[in-house]
Design a protein around this motif. Sequence first.
Motif, PDB file in Angstrom:
ATOM      1  N   ASP A 187       3.798   9.635 -10.000  1.00  0.00           N
ATOM      2  CA  ASP A 187       3.035   9.940 -11.279  1.00  0.00           C
ATOM      3  C   ASP A 187       2.356  11.154 -11.250  1.00  0.00           C
ATOM      4  OD1 ASP A 187       3.630   7.354 -12.142  1.00  0.00           O
ATOM      5  OD2 ASP A 187       1.955   6.331 -11.664  1.00  0.00           O
ATOM      6  N   GLU A 188       1.853  11.661 -10.344  1.00  0.00           N
ATOM      7  CA  GLU A 188       1.244  13.227 -10.100  1.00  0.00           C
ATOM      8  C   GLU A 188       2.201  14.235 -10.469  1.00  0.00           C
ATOM      9  OE1 GLU A 188      -0.815  13.097  -6.395  1.00  0.00           O
ATOM     10  OE2 GLU A 188      -2.414  11.841  -7.032  1.00  0.00           O
ATOM     11  N   PHE A 189       3.501  13.883  -9.799  1.00  0.00           N
ATOM     12  CA  PHE A 189       4.375  14.968  -9.850  1.00  0.00           C
ATOM     13  C   PHE A 189       4.810  14.866 -11.503  1.00  0.00           C
ATOM     14  CE2 PHE A 189       9.170  15.569  -9.680  1.00  0.00           C
ATOM     15  CZ  PHE A 189       8.977  16.818  -9.411  1.00  0.00           C
ATOM     16  N   VAL A 190       4.925  13.857 -11.903  1.00  0.00           N
ATOM     17  CA  VAL A 190       5.487  13.762 -13.585  1.00  0.00           C
ATOM     18  C   VAL A 190       4.428  14.494 -14.251  1.00  0.00           C
ATOM     19  CG1 VAL A 190       5.628  12.244 -15.325  1.00  0.00           C
ATOM     20  CG2 VAL A 190       6.908  11.678 -12.935  1.00  0.00           C
ATOM     21  N   LYS A 191       3.195  14.280 -14.107  1.00  0.00           N
ATOM     22  CA  LYS A 191       1.925  15.043 -14.758  1.00  0.00           C
ATOM     23  C   LYS A 191       2.178  16.584 -14.566  1.00  0.00           C
ATOM     24  CE  LYS A 191      -1.056  11.314 -14.976  1.00  0.00           C
ATOM     25  NZ  LYS A 191      -2.369  10.618 -14.462  1.00  0.00           N
ATOM     26  N   ARG A 192       2.234  16.889 -13.435  1.00  0.00           N
ATOM     27  CA  ARG A 192       2.485  18.425 -13.313  1.00  0.00           C
ATOM     28  C   ARG A 192       3.816  19.011 -14.043  1.00  0.00           C
ATOM     29  NH1 ARG A 192       2.193  17.967  -6.979  1.00  0.00           N
ATOM     30  NH2 ARG A 192       4.042  19.094  -7.134  1.00  0.00           N
ATOM     31  N   ILE A 193       4.781  18.233 -13.940  1.00  0.00           N
ATOM     32  CA  ILE A 193       5.898  18.592 -14.468  1.00  0.00           C
ATOM     33  C   ILE A 193       5.999  19.115 -16.064  1.00  0.00           C
ATOM     34  CG2 ILE A 193       8.476  18.310 -14.918  1.00  0.00           C
ATOM     35  CD1 ILE A 193       7.995  19.391 -12.048  1.00  0.00           C
ATOM     36  N   GLU A 194       5.129  17.895 -16.398  1.00  0.00           N
ATOM     37  CA  GLU A 194       4.755  17.913 -17.892  1.00  0.00           C
ATOM     38  C   GLU A 194       4.068  18.966 -18.402  1.00  0.00           C
ATOM     39  OE1 GLU A 194       3.283  13.794 -18.525  1.00  0.00           O
ATOM     40  OE2 GLU A 194       5.483  13.113 -18.820  1.00  0.00           O
ATOM     41  N   ASN A 195       2.957  19.214 -17.527  1.00  0.00           N
ATOM     42  CA  ASN A 195       2.305  20.508 -17.571  1.00  0.00           C
ATOM     43  C   ASN A 195       2.684  21.760 -17.789  1.00  0.00           C
ATOM     44  OD1 ASN A 195      -0.209  18.831 -18.029  1.00  0.00           O
ATOM     45  ND2 ASN A 195      -0.813  19.194 -15.964  1.00  0.00           N
ATOM     46  N   VAL A 196       3.706  22.032 -16.878  1.00  0.00           N
ATOM     47  CA  VAL A 196       4.574  23.120 -16.680  1.00  0.00           C
ATOM     48  C   VAL A 196       5.376  23.160 -17.907  1.00  0.00           C
ATOM     49  CG1 VAL A 196       6.539  24.399 -15.503  1.00  0.00           C
ATOM     50  CG2 VAL A 196       4.681  23.373 -14.184  1.00  0.00           C
ATOM     51  N   CYS A 197       5.976  22.063 -18.381  1.00  0.00           N
ATOM     52  CA  CYS A 197       7.013  22.063 -19.496  1.00  0.00           C
ATOM     53  C   CYS A 197       6.052  22.661 -20.940  1.00  0.00           C
ATOM     54  CB  CYS A 197       7.695  21.073 -19.878  1.00  0.00           C
ATOM     55  SG  CYS A 197       8.888  20.620 -18.652  1.00  0.00           S
ATOM     56  N   HIS A 198       5.056  21.882 -20.815  1.00  0.00           N
ATOM     57  CA  HIS A 198       4.258  22.188 -22.161  1.00  0.00           C
ATOM     58  C   HIS A 198       3.674  23.616 -22.211  1.00  0.00           C
ATOM     59  CE1 HIS A 198       1.285  21.255 -25.181  1.00  0.00           C
ATOM     60  NE2 HIS A 198       0.382  21.746 -24.480  1.00  0.00           N
ATOM     61  N   ARG A 199       3.180  24.159 -21.003  1.00  0.00           N
ATOM     62  CA  ARG A 199       2.904  25.656 -20.909  1.00  0.00           C
ATOM     63  C   ARG A 199       4.065  26.579 -21.427  1.00  0.00           C
ATOM     64  NH1 ARG A 199       0.027  24.698 -15.718  1.00  0.00           N
ATOM     65  NH2 ARG A 199       1.878  25.404 -14.621  1.00  0.00           N
ATOM     66  N   ASN A 200       5.153  26.243 -20.750  1.00  0.00           N
ATOM     67  CA  ASN A 200       6.311  27.145 -21.094  1.00  0.00           C
ATOM     68  C   ASN A 200       6.733  26.799 -22.465  1.00  0.00           C
ATOM     69  OD1 ASN A 200       6.205  28.674 -18.719  1.00  0.00           O
ATOM     70  ND2 ASN A 200       7.526  27.061 -17.672  1.00  0.00           N
ATOM     71  N   SER A 201       6.376  25.748 -23.215  1.00  0.00           N
ATOM     72  CA  SER A 201       6.974  25.571 -24.563  1.00  0.00           C
ATOM     73  C   SER A 201       6.307  26.603 -25.402  1.00  0.00           C
ATOM     74  CB  SER A 201       7.033  24.179 -24.828  1.00  0.00           C
ATOM     75  OG  SER A 201       5.602  23.721 -24.966  1.00  0.00           O
TER      76      SER A 201
ATOM     77  N   LYS B  97       0.821  -1.318  -0.096  1.00  0.00           N
ATOM     78  CA  LYS B  97      -0.111   0.003  -0.228  1.00  0.00           C
ATOM     79  C   LYS B  97       0.991   1.292   0.046  1.00  0.00           C
ATOM     80  CE  LYS B  97      -3.546   2.461   2.796  1.00  0.00           C
ATOM     81  NZ  LYS B  97      -4.421   2.337   3.752  1.00  0.00           N
ATOM     82  N   THR B  98       2.008   1.277   1.090  1.00  0.00           N
ATOM     83  CA  THR B  98       2.739   2.413   0.942  1.00  0.00           C
ATOM     84  C   THR B  98       3.776   2.710  -0.454  1.00  0.00           C
ATOM     85  OG1 THR B  98       3.362   1.855   3.054  1.00  0.00           O
ATOM     86  CG2 THR B  98       4.955   3.403   2.047  1.00  0.00           C
ATOM     87  N   PHE B  99       4.167   1.452  -1.023  1.00  0.00           N
ATOM     88  CA  PHE B  99       4.810   1.570  -2.369  1.00  0.00           C
ATOM     89  C   PHE B  99       3.744   2.173  -3.465  1.00  0.00           C
ATOM     90  CE2 PHE B  99       5.684  -0.310  -6.502  1.00  0.00           C
ATOM     91  CZ  PHE B  99       6.858  -0.063  -6.740  1.00  0.00           C
ATOM     92  N   GLU B 100       2.411   1.765  -3.379  1.00  0.00           N
ATOM     93  CA  GLU B 100       1.465   2.060  -4.425  1.00  0.00           C
ATOM     94  C   GLU B 100       1.097   3.673  -4.301  1.00  0.00           C
ATOM     95  OE1 GLU B 100      -1.797  -0.606  -3.914  1.00  0.00           O
ATOM     96  OE2 GLU B 100      -0.793  -2.147  -5.260  1.00  0.00           O
ATOM     97  N   GLU B 101       1.006   4.086  -2.879  1.00  0.00           N
ATOM     98  CA  GLU B 101       0.915   5.517  -2.628  1.00  0.00           C
ATOM     99  C   GLU B 101       2.201   6.315  -3.052  1.00  0.00           C
ATOM    100  OE1 GLU B 101       0.079   5.937   1.477  1.00  0.00           O
ATOM    101  OE2 GLU B 101      -1.956   4.956   1.254  1.00  0.00           O
ATOM    102  N   MET B 102       3.299   6.049  -2.911  1.00  0.00           N
ATOM    103  CA  MET B 102       4.529   6.713  -3.404  1.00  0.00           C
ATOM    104  C   MET B 102       4.511   6.719  -5.023  1.00  0.00           C
ATOM    105  SD  MET B 102       7.248   5.166  -0.885  1.00  0.00           S
ATOM    106  CE  MET B 102       8.616   5.478  -1.901  1.00  0.00           C
TER     107      MET B 102
END
Length: 103
Positions: free
Chosen positions: A19-33, A9-14
Amino acid sequence: MEVISIEKKTFEEMTLKFDEFVKRIENVCHRNSDKGMGEWLDNQEVCKLLNICPRTLQTLRDNGTLAYSQIQHKIYYKAGDVQRIVSVVENKRKEARFRNKTI
């Protein structure tokens, strides 16, 4: 080698948080590109494009004619900013030639 075990359960939460962090970074990169950051040029490239010496380039920085960004000790210029001042540099070159002819 040291082995660390954690609950599933801890591993799945991590994994979910990562995954959420990766999506946020991708959104920031997409907006700035989409902001037209364009190509960045270094001192040597700008000197070649404008046909000027490094000291003249420093003067353009110092008097605010050419905007720049500095990362550690290296200076970069936006290609669009360099293109914008081509006419300024050419006009100053013509003025200098005219002054030399009248002397």
